[in-house]
Structures are given as C-alpha cells and as structure tokens.
Motif scaffolding. Structure first.
Motif, PDB file in Angstrom:
ATOM      1  N   SER A  90      15.847  40.717 103.579  1.00 30.26           N
ATOM      2  CA  SER A  90      15.164  41.903 103.053  1.00 30.26           C
ATOM      3  C   SER A  90      13.692  41.620 102.808  1.00 30.26           C
ATOM      4  N   PHE A  91      13.379  40.432 102.283  1.00 31.11           N
ATOM      5  CA  PHE A  91      11.987  40.083 102.034  1.00 31.11           C
ATOM      6  C   PHE A  91      11.210  40.004 103.342  1.00 31.11           C
ATOM      7  N   ALA A  92      11.818  39.418 104.363  1.00 32.63           N
ATOM      8  CA  ALA A  92      11.153  39.338 105.669  1.00 32.63           C
ATOM      9  C   ALA A  92      10.916  40.733 106.248  1.00 32.63           C
ATOM     10  N   ALA A  93      11.920  41.598 106.135  1.00 30.44           N
ATOM     11  CA  ALA A  93      11.767  42.969 106.636  1.00 30.44           C
ATOM     12  C   ALA A  93      10.711  43.721 105.834  1.00 30.44           C
ATOM     13  N   LEU A  94      10.697  43.516 104.517  1.00 29.35           N
ATOM     14  CA  LEU A  94       9.697  44.163 103.672  1.00 29.35           C
ATOM     15  C   LEU A  94       8.296  43.677 104.015  1.00 29.35           C
ATOM     16  N   ALA A  95       8.142  42.376 104.239  1.00 26.40           N
ATOM     17  CA  ALA A  95       6.826  41.833 104.594  1.00 26.40           C
ATOM     18  C   ALA A  95       6.337  42.434 105.915  1.00 26.40           C
ATOM     19  N   TRP A 138      21.543  35.625  98.391  1.00 28.74           N
ATOM     20  CA  TRP A 138      20.328  34.966  98.866  1.00 28.74           C
ATOM     21  C   TRP A 138      20.044  35.284 100.323  1.00 28.74           C
ATOM     22  N   SER A 139      21.065  35.224 101.165  1.00 29.55           N
ATOM     23  CA  SER A 139      20.825  35.497 102.591  1.00 29.55           C
ATOM     24  C   SER A 139      20.343  36.932 102.786  1.00 29.55           C
ATOM     25  N   ARG A 140      20.944  37.871 102.085  1.00 32.20           N
ATOM     26  CA  ARG A 140      20.495  39.261 102.184  1.00 32.20           C
ATOM     27  C   ARG A 140      19.094  39.432 101.603  1.00 32.20           C
ATOM     28  N   SER A 141      18.816  38.728 100.524  1.00 28.97           N
ATOM     29  CA  SER A 141      17.503  38.828  99.884  1.00 28.97           C
ATOM     30  C   SER A 141      16.400  38.317 100.791  1.00 28.97           C
ATOM     31  N   ILE A 142      16.638  37.194 101.420  1.00 21.14           N
ATOM     32  CA  ILE A 142      15.609  36.609 102.294  1.00 21.14           C
ATOM     33  C   ILE A 142      15.377  37.490 103.515  1.00 21.14           C
TER      34      ILE A 142
END
Length: 157
Positions: free
Chosen positions: A84-89, A78-82
């Motif tokens: 990654s999502f912020a970086a992707l956004a 979850w921490s990596r996913s969040i």
C-alpha cells in the motif's frame, strides 16, 4: 474502559483502505492548492503538490505503523502495508506530477524526501513490530509470583 474499545487505535484497518483515504486527502489538498492559486488569494509555489504528496505519505507512515499494533496477523498486515505504501508513493507522485508539471527530479530535493520517508516508514513498522512482540512475550510470561522465583534461586546458593 468502554471508550478505549471505541477508539480507532484498537482496530487494524485494511492498509489498502488507509492508503486510499490518504490518497484522497492528498488529492483534495492538491486541488485546493490549485484553486487558491487560480483565485489569487495566496501565492502557492509550483512544488506545493510535491510537498502535499510527501506530507500525506508521512501521515500514512505514522498512522499505519500505529494501527499495526492491533493487527492479528502481523506478517500479513506488514506485507499489505508495504504494498500500500508503494502504491501510495507512486499515486501521490503521479498526482504531484500532473498538478505541478514537474518531475521528481525537477522538484528539487523531493527525490531524497521520498527516500527518507520510505526508510522512516520501514523503521516505524519495525519499531512497532518489536514493541508488539515484547508485549506479547510479557503477557505470556508468568508474572504472578516473581518473588517466589527469586527466593528459590537464593536458597540454592
């Protein structure tokens, strides 16, 4: 049964790798939109890069949430996913700005679309985490003799 083991849904891929692949796909679509616009084949709107960025963020949100079901350590995933999502956004927003020359404020309602996608992503992750914990609890529970437990309870009354 052998085919299930080969499915991509039974592997927890690194969220940073997922984000990188989705970012690459978003850039390819943005470049394709620019190319189609330059050739004059189809009229492509000036906000198309923002549309592409948002669409690929939704794609990441759905598949990343599904892949979280097969993660060994859910909190680490979850921490990596969040992150990654912020970086992707941020990366998709930057590319959309570079391709469209429109800021997110000038692109109309895409600021709200980003907010909705972010909240939706957090909901997706939460639902999948809840489902995974329910399944883990059910697997730990002793389900071999449920009738024996019910009979014992009736005899005590």
């Amino acid at each position: 049964m052998i085919q299930e083991d080969r499915s991509i849904f039974y592997k927890a891929y690194n969220p940073f790798l997922q984000a990188a692949v989705v970012f690459g796909a978003a850039v390819i679509v943005m470049v394709g939109g620019k190319f189609v616009h330059w050739t004059g084949l189809i009229e492509v709107g000036e906000r198309f890069p923002w549309l592409s960025a948002a669409a690929f963020m939704l794609f990441y949100a759905i598949f990343n949430s599904i892949f979280s079901l097969s993660a060994a350590d859910l909190n680490k995933y979850w921490s990596r996913s969040i992150m990654s999502f912020a970086a992707l956004a941020a990366a998709n927003g930057l590319m959309a700005y570079l391709f469209s020359s429109l800021s997110i404020d000038e692109a109309g309602s895409y600021r709200w679309i980003y907010v909705v996608l972010t909240l939706g992503y957090l909901v997706f992750l939460s639902v999948m985490g809840f489902m995974k914990r329910i399944v883990e609890f059910a697997q730990k529970e002793e389900w071999n003799h449920p009738r024996l437990r019910n009979r014992r309870g009736k005899g005590r009354r």
